[in-house]
Write an enzyme that holds these catalytic residues in place. Structure first.
Site, PDB file in Angstrom:
ATOM      1  N   ASP A  12      81.370  24.681  -2.205  1.00 31.39           N
ATOM      2  CA  ASP A  12      81.814  23.997  -3.415  1.00 31.39           C
ATOM      3  C   ASP A  12      81.421  24.698  -4.718  1.00 31.39           C
ATOM      4  OD1 ASP A  12      83.060  21.886  -4.784  1.00 31.39           O
ATOM      5  OD2 ASP A  12      81.177  20.804  -5.003  1.00 31.39           O
ATOM      6  N   CYS A  60      99.437   9.405   5.911  1.00 31.93           N
ATOM      7  CA  CYS A  60      99.368   8.364   4.885  1.00 31.93           C
ATOM      8  C   CYS A  60     100.537   7.384   4.974  1.00 31.93           C
ATOM      9  CB  CYS A  60      99.341   8.995   3.492  1.00 31.93           C
ATOM     10  SG  CYS A  60      97.770   9.765   3.066  1.00 31.93           S
ATOM     11  N   CYS A  66     101.519   3.913   2.776  1.00 30.47           N
ATOM     12  CA  CYS A  66     100.314   3.304   2.208  1.00 30.47           C
ATOM     13  C   CYS A  66     100.018   3.870   0.822  1.00 30.47           C
ATOM     14  CB  CYS A  66      99.126   3.563   3.130  1.00 30.47           C
ATOM     15  SG  CYS A  66      97.548   2.916   2.504  1.00 30.47           S
ATOM     16  N   CYS A 125      92.464   2.603  -7.893  1.00 25.80           N
ATOM     17  CA  CYS A 125      91.863   3.361  -8.995  1.00 25.80           C
ATOM     18  C   CYS A 125      91.708   2.488 -10.244  1.00 25.80           C
ATOM     19  CB  CYS A 125      92.712   4.587  -9.323  1.00 25.80           C
ATOM     20  SG  CYS A 125      92.022   5.581 -10.668  1.00 25.80           S
ATOM     21  N   CYS A 144      90.087  10.138 -14.578  1.00 22.23           N
ATOM     22  CA  CYS A 144      89.275   9.896 -13.381  1.00 22.23           C
ATOM     23  C   CYS A 144      87.820   9.639 -13.769  1.00 22.23           C
ATOM     24  CB  CYS A 144      89.370  11.094 -12.447  1.00 22.23           C
ATOM     25  SG  CYS A 144      88.281  10.999 -11.005  1.00 22.23           S
ATOM     26  N   CYS A 170      90.677   3.593   1.523  1.00 25.28           N
ATOM     27  CA  CYS A 170      91.543   4.185   2.558  1.00 25.28           C
ATOM     28  C   CYS A 170      91.415   3.443   3.886  1.00 25.28           C
ATOM     29  CB  CYS A 170      91.178   5.654   2.751  1.00 25.28           C
ATOM     30  SG  CYS A 170      92.177   6.474   4.012  1.00 25.28           S
TER      31      CYS A 170
END
Length: 353
Positions: free
Chosen positions: A144, A198, A201, A208, A224, A258
């Protein structure tokens, strides 16, 4: 010479076994050109300014789009995932208005420090095995911090797929995976990619708080909460502050929403388990931290990367959203803070209270 049984196994299988021995929960191999389409999407995304003030993303755009621009000799990328799934729904803390909500990944030790040494051990062992077979090779490890598109490469390697929230989703582990990569000059065969599951969905999109998804599979970082509380250096836009609630470092709402998390299990790596003091810390304690206190409060933590001033800014916004007038003396004490971003947030919070 390597053991006969090890020599008989393909290097791809050797790498998989090494990954499992080091505690990784997911493994796959991607070709260097596997993220070309994602690179084109990234260029368009940055061109629209959706990356906000993350200038490093624009500066490394060309290298990010193709690993071979970073290392021309790379022939394969080993993509590894480590589960850090929480034992309970991380959104439960959002109802506790006098406590702060910290993203699950940041409640424990800094994952970079946990994962990178293990990647290095895997890489060294794989090189040793390759050389025992008469193969010369090289490796590089990433967690990362390099211009590498880990999520598209992990999807290409079959660890999961990028969901509508743009994060990786695994059928076996849900949304909670730290990713690491080992790039190598060994000609390893790619594993099968995972298709998108997905369907229709949109649970993550609807969850959010700030409507940061203008469309499925597209995120506007400027809205965000993870970006705003971690990457954004100045005052947070006024219109978004009331929507942040008590989230003081990151946001897990789209991940937690999720439905594939019904298959998720709690992470098994002890160093990635949440520290009790970071599950729902008292805002009153955090708002009074000076720089030394901040660093002492979050040792070996990813939270340290934002610095004390931005962190206290976030805490003050959470206090302003709490509706608890008992915070007023603590907020007033920050009106004279040395950091302008803290003073501004304190003024806003006081007005809200």
């Amino acid at each position: 010479m390597s053991r006969p049984e090890a020599a008989a196994a393909p290097l791809e299988e050797v790498a998989r076994r090494l990954a499992e021995a080091e505690g990784f929960d997911a493994f796959g191999i991607a070709a260097p050109d596997a993220a070309e389409a994602a690179g084109a999407h990234l260029k368009a995304w940055v061109g629209e300014g959706a990356h906000g003030h993350m200038d490093w993303m624009a500066d490394t755009l060309e290298r990010r789009a193709d690993p071979r621009r970073m290392w021309p000799d790379v022939r394969a990328l080993l993509m590894l995932g480590m589960n850090y799934g929480p034992a309970e729904d991380p959104r439960d803390v959002l109802a506790r208005r006098t406590a702060g909500a910290i993203s699950v990944y940041a409640r424990a030790e800094d994952y970079h420090e946990v994962i990178k040494p293990r990647l290095k051990r895997i890489a060294r062992a794989l090189l040793a095995e390759a050389r025992a077979r008469g193969l010369e090779a090289d490796v590089k490890v990433f967690v990362d911090t390099a211009p590498l598109m880990e999520k598209p490469l992990a999807a290409a390697a079959g660890l999961g797929w990028q969901g509508k929230h743009t994060n990786l989703v695994s059928r076996e582990l849900g949304s909670w995976l730290f990713l690491g990569a080992i790039a190598t000059t060994l000609p390893l065969a790619p594993t099968q990619s995972e298709r998108d599951h997905c369907g229709s969905c949109r649970a993550c999109l609807d969850a959010c708080p700030t409507a940061a998804f203008p469309a499925p599979y597209v995120i506007d970082a400027r809205r965000c909460i993870s970006y705003l509380t971690i990457e954004h250096k100045g005052p947070i836009p006024l219109a978004l502050r009331p929507l942040m609630g008590n989230r003081i470092y990151g946001c897990d709402d789209c991940l937690a929403a999720c439905p594939w998390n019904k298959f998720a299990v709690a992470g098994r790596e002890a160093k990635l388990a949440a520290r009790a003091e970071n599950d729902a810390p008292d805002l009153a304690e955090l708002v009074s931290l000076d720089d030394a206190g901040f660093r002492a409060r979050f040792p070996k933590s990813a939270i340290k990367r934002v610095g004390r001033d931005r962190f206290v800014r976030n805490v003050l916004i959470a206090i302003g959203n709490s509706g608890d007038v008992g915070f007023r003396p603590l907020v007033e004490a920050r009106l004279g803070d040395e950091a302008e971003v803290v003073r501004e947030a304190a003024g806003w919070a006081l007005g809200r209270l």
